[in-house]
Design a protein around this motif. Sequence first.
Motif, PDB file in Angstrom:
ATOM      1  N   MET A   1      19.916  37.721  22.415  1.00  0.00           N
ATOM      2  CA  MET A   1      18.488  37.437  22.585  1.00  0.00           C
ATOM      3  C   MET A   1      17.818  38.604  23.324  1.00  0.00           C
ATOM      4  O   MET A   1      18.311  39.038  24.358  1.00  0.00           O
ATOM      5  CB  MET A   1      18.330  36.138  23.394  1.00  0.00           C
ATOM      6  CG  MET A   1      16.938  35.606  23.399  1.00  0.00           C
ATOM      7  SD  MET A   1      16.818  34.038  24.295  1.00  0.00           S
ATOM      8  CE  MET A   1      17.040  32.872  22.967  1.00  0.00           C
ATOM      9  N   THR A   2      16.726  39.105  22.761  1.00  0.00           N
ATOM     10  CA  THR A   2      16.046  40.227  23.415  1.00  0.00           C
ATOM     11  C   THR A   2      15.240  39.727  24.618  1.00  0.00           C
ATOM     12  O   THR A   2      14.992  38.525  24.771  1.00  0.00           O
ATOM     13  CB  THR A   2      15.053  40.906  22.442  1.00  0.00           C
ATOM     14  OG1 THR A   2      14.047  39.955  22.118  1.00  0.00           O
ATOM     15  CG2 THR A   2      15.751  41.373  21.165  1.00  0.00           C
ATOM     16  N   PHE A   3      14.810  40.708  25.447  1.00  0.00           N
ATOM     17  CA  PHE A   3      13.995  40.375  26.623  1.00  0.00           C
ATOM     18  C   PHE A   3      12.709  39.660  26.189  1.00  0.00           C
ATOM     19  O   PHE A   3      12.300  38.649  26.771  1.00  0.00           O
ATOM     20  CB  PHE A   3      13.695  41.673  27.381  1.00  0.00           C
ATOM     21  CG  PHE A   3      12.862  41.462  28.616  1.00  0.00           C
ATOM     22  CD1 PHE A   3      13.202  40.495  29.561  1.00  0.00           C
ATOM     23  CD2 PHE A   3      11.742  42.251  28.855  1.00  0.00           C
ATOM     24  CE1 PHE A   3      12.438  40.300  30.692  1.00  0.00           C
ATOM     25  CE2 PHE A   3      10.980  42.055  29.985  1.00  0.00           C
ATOM     26  CZ  PHE A   3      11.323  41.080  30.909  1.00  0.00           C
ATOM     27  N   LEU A   4      12.105  40.173  25.092  1.00  0.00           N
ATOM     28  CA  LEU A   4      10.881  39.549  24.579  1.00  0.00           C
ATOM     29  C   LEU A   4      11.146  38.106  24.149  1.00  0.00           C
ATOM     30  O   LEU A   4      10.352  37.199  24.438  1.00  0.00           O
ATOM     31  CB  LEU A   4      10.323  40.362  23.403  1.00  0.00           C
ATOM     32  CG  LEU A   4       9.039  39.791  22.771  1.00  0.00           C
ATOM     33  CD1 LEU A   4       7.899  39.750  23.778  1.00  0.00           C
ATOM     34  CD2 LEU A   4       8.623  40.606  21.550  1.00  0.00           C
ATOM     35  N   GLU A   5      12.293  37.912  23.475  1.00  0.00           N
ATOM     36  CA  GLU A   5      12.613  36.548  23.019  1.00  0.00           C
ATOM     37  C   GLU A   5      12.838  35.605  24.210  1.00  0.00           C
ATOM     38  O   GLU A   5      12.475  34.437  24.160  1.00  0.00           O
ATOM     39  CB  GLU A   5      13.862  36.579  22.113  1.00  0.00           C
ATOM     40  CG  GLU A   5      13.563  37.132  20.726  1.00  0.00           C
ATOM     41  CD  GLU A   5      14.817  37.424  19.928  1.00  0.00           C
ATOM     42  OE1 GLU A   5      14.717  37.458  18.689  1.00  0.00           O
ATOM     43  OE2 GLU A   5      15.893  37.648  20.526  1.00  0.00           O
ATOM     44  N   ILE A   6      13.407  36.149  25.283  1.00  0.00           N
ATOM     45  CA  ILE A   6      13.630  35.304  26.482  1.00  0.00           C
ATOM     46  C   ILE A   6      12.295  34.896  27.099  1.00  0.00           C
ATOM     47  O   ILE A   6      12.048  33.715  27.356  1.00  0.00           O
ATOM     48  CB  ILE A   6      14.500  36.057  27.523  1.00  0.00           C
ATOM     49  CG1 ILE A   6      15.923  36.220  27.006  1.00  0.00           C
ATOM     50  CG2 ILE A   6      14.500  35.297  28.870  1.00  0.00           C
ATOM     51  CD1 ILE A   6      16.797  37.131  27.849  1.00  0.00           C
ATOM     52  N   GLU A   8       9.351  34.867  25.813  1.00  0.00           N
ATOM     53  CA  GLU A   8       8.494  34.054  24.922  1.00  0.00           C
ATOM     54  C   GLU A   8       9.184  32.766  24.502  1.00  0.00           C
ATOM     55  O   GLU A   8       8.551  31.889  23.916  1.00  0.00           O
ATOM     56  CB  GLU A   8       8.100  34.861  23.676  1.00  0.00           C
ATOM     57  CG  GLU A   8       7.050  35.909  23.975  1.00  0.00           C
ATOM     58  CD  GLU A   8       6.373  36.442  22.723  1.00  0.00           C
ATOM     59  OE1 GLU A   8       6.948  36.304  21.623  1.00  0.00           O
ATOM     60  OE2 GLU A   8       5.279  37.008  22.842  1.00  0.00           O
ATOM     61  N   GLY A   9      10.471  32.667  24.806  1.00  0.00           N
ATOM     62  CA  GLY A   9      11.234  31.487  24.397  1.00  0.00           C
ATOM     63  C   GLY A   9      11.555  30.587  25.573  1.00  0.00           C
ATOM     64  O   GLY A   9      10.662  29.878  26.066  1.00  0.00           O
ATOM     65  N   PHE A 177       4.890  38.340  33.246  1.00  0.00           N
ATOM     66  CA  PHE A 177       3.912  38.044  34.300  1.00  0.00           C
ATOM     67  C   PHE A 177       3.178  36.722  34.046  1.00  0.00           C
ATOM     68  O   PHE A 177       2.863  35.991  34.973  1.00  0.00           O
ATOM     69  CB  PHE A 177       2.923  39.205  34.453  1.00  0.00           C
ATOM     70  CG  PHE A 177       3.439  40.278  35.374  1.00  0.00           C
ATOM     71  CD1 PHE A 177       3.454  40.083  36.752  1.00  0.00           C
ATOM     72  CD2 PHE A 177       3.962  41.458  34.867  1.00  0.00           C
ATOM     73  CE1 PHE A 177       3.964  41.051  37.597  1.00  0.00           C
ATOM     74  CE2 PHE A 177       4.470  42.427  35.705  1.00  0.00           C
ATOM     75  CZ  PHE A 177       4.480  42.234  37.081  1.00  0.00           C
ATOM     76  N   VAL A 178       2.934  36.439  32.752  1.00  0.00           N
ATOM     77  CA  VAL A 178       2.318  35.142  32.428  1.00  0.00           C
ATOM     78  C   VAL A 178       3.238  34.011  32.895  1.00  0.00           C
ATOM     79  O   VAL A 178       2.793  33.036  33.524  1.00  0.00           O
ATOM     80  CB  VAL A 178       2.055  35.025  30.906  1.00  0.00           C
ATOM     81  CG1 VAL A 178       1.647  33.594  30.533  1.00  0.00           C
ATOM     82  CG2 VAL A 178       0.971  36.004  30.475  1.00  0.00           C
ATOM     83  N   ASP A 179       4.535  34.156  32.619  1.00  0.00           N
ATOM     84  CA  ASP A 179       5.489  33.110  33.021  1.00  0.00           C
ATOM     85  C   ASP A 179       5.541  32.962  34.536  1.00  0.00           C
ATOM     86  O   ASP A 179       5.553  31.844  35.066  1.00  0.00           O
ATOM     87  CB  ASP A 179       6.892  33.441  32.471  1.00  0.00           C
ATOM     88  CG  ASP A 179       6.947  33.338  30.947  1.00  0.00           C
ATOM     89  OD1 ASP A 179       6.068  32.667  30.376  1.00  0.00           O
ATOM     90  OD2 ASP A 179       7.851  33.947  30.335  1.00  0.00           O
TER      91      ASP A 179
END
Lengths: 214, 419
Positions: A1-6, A8-9, A177-179
Amino acid sequence: MTFLEIVEGPLWTLASSVFLIGAAWRIFGIIRLGRKKDISIPRASALLGAIKGQFLHFVPHGGFSFRTRYHLIAGYMFHLGLFGLLIYAAPHVLFLKENVVGFEWVALPRWGFILTAEIAFTGLILLWIRRISDPVMIQLSDADDHIGSWLTFLTMLTGCMALQESHDSLRAVHMLFVDIWLIYMPFSRLMHSVTFMFSRGYTGAFFGRRGVVP
Amino acid sequence: MSVDKAIEVLKSNIDASAASYLDACVHCGQCAQACHFYENTGDVRYTPAYKMDLMRRVYKRHKAPLSGIKRAIGLVPDELTMDDLKEWEDLLYDSCTLCGRCTIVCPMGIDIAGMVRKSREGLVAAGVVPEDLISAAKRAIEFGSPLKITPDVLRKVCAKQEEEIGIPIPIDQEGADYLVILSAMEVLQFYEVIGAIAKIFRQAGVSWTISTDGYEATNIGIQMGDKDIARTLVGRIVGAAEKLKVKYVISPECGHAYSALKWEGPNLMGRAYDFEIIHMLELLDQLQAEGRIKLKGKDDRRLTFHDPCQIVRRGGVVEEPRRLMNMVSSNFVEMDNHGTANICCGGGGGVSSNSRAETLRLKAFASKKKQLDAVQPDALVTACANCRNVLEEAIDDYEMDMPVLGLTELVAEYLDETR
């Protein structure tokens, strides 16, 4: 799992859950404290007072000068700009359609996004400069005030950097940052975005019974 | 008396409204600009939001939602100490008149004055209260009045007024419609108001009386934040009103007395009254509207009206004094920010009874002076004996030349006595 997928997931799911449950608990936590029934004979309606209070405090009254004007202008620049970006930035419209509401609406054109972002940044920076330079605000402010300001600033900044969507890593940093912002929000003074309605409402109702809403 | 008791009282005073205030405050400091104590000293400690800090710390540590998680990881404020209470004593008692002007500028609409009142209750529990207020409370309990106006003194003052105006002043008359109560300051300093009331009520055909059981409108318990004393003092008036079987009790020209009796009284007593509370200004306005009082001539001096905070901004009697002013004055001018935005005299909320706050109170008057200087009145009219006394002292201290008049007396002065 990529950083982006983490981010956003699973992290997005965790963050939005903490945000929703935490914010709901904060609101429930206030309401559950209740208020003693006021048995004095009212002169007018508490409900109408509560409604009037919501609108009355959008603009301070009473002939105040520099301090109020500064906050009024900077405050509206920041808040209107932020909500403009949050709801009408093209990537947000797409993200909210795919992950939250299931439909889309007209997004800001690129020039509109830039203008709105500039207004929001100007407002936020002006408010923060005031927080670190005005003796009254220095006296009142605590770590939460500064963390909230910086977290919002960085979330907005990384959002602008990710606008081109040319690099997944920029989008991932913004989502991180949103998270973080979503997880921090229920534990912080950022909750004023909800509690202001209670505050204005309780004061409006209290004084509404007396026939005046100050 | 201990800090633990203070913490318990502060905790119990945090209801949903207080919690919402403490959660909504974003520390913007706009309230500072509304506060005459901050504005005239520049001392940031006098910022109204800062005065809520005892409540904020107790809330964040003990009652705020999710405070348990924060406490477990050491992210809550320290427990209050006696030193904290002593540090906040002058902020809560000397530099706040409970005028509530800060609320009108607060973007969150926070009732900071209400929070200061709740904080004072915590200090009372710990015994951290200005000595002058404690003494005044003792006199109120022992003699019936914080200024030692005993029933005998009251009778003598009334008898003297009877002699001066030639109209009987009814005392302890059962079955009268209205019970008149008076503030200690009126009886001591502005006793002509008793004769004024007698004149007006005679023309209007109002059936009224004064009671020697419950005559003192001043409620030091409300000012200092002692609910037990406040309840006892309200109870005396309620008892007198019920004994004499009156239909109405008239709240006099006294700011916090109106709040104490009309708005807080039933809640302190835990029951509704068998009679109604009406403010003197409301009654005069009503009598005028019904054509029961007739006036002759008008005062042609340039007059302006000082709004007592607890009657107007926090009491809701806003238009009545203005209608009355226009009845008696041909040259009534409003100050900027009159009515609900008006600036306090500087001595409300027990500040005028607190001698150690005198220098600060006189400094705070500079905001009121600015308001007055802008309209340059020949005389200032108000409807609160405490405001009147505080204004007179400050006007004298600032070497201004301006008489301060009571509105009820002014109405009486222009009664058409040929009718």
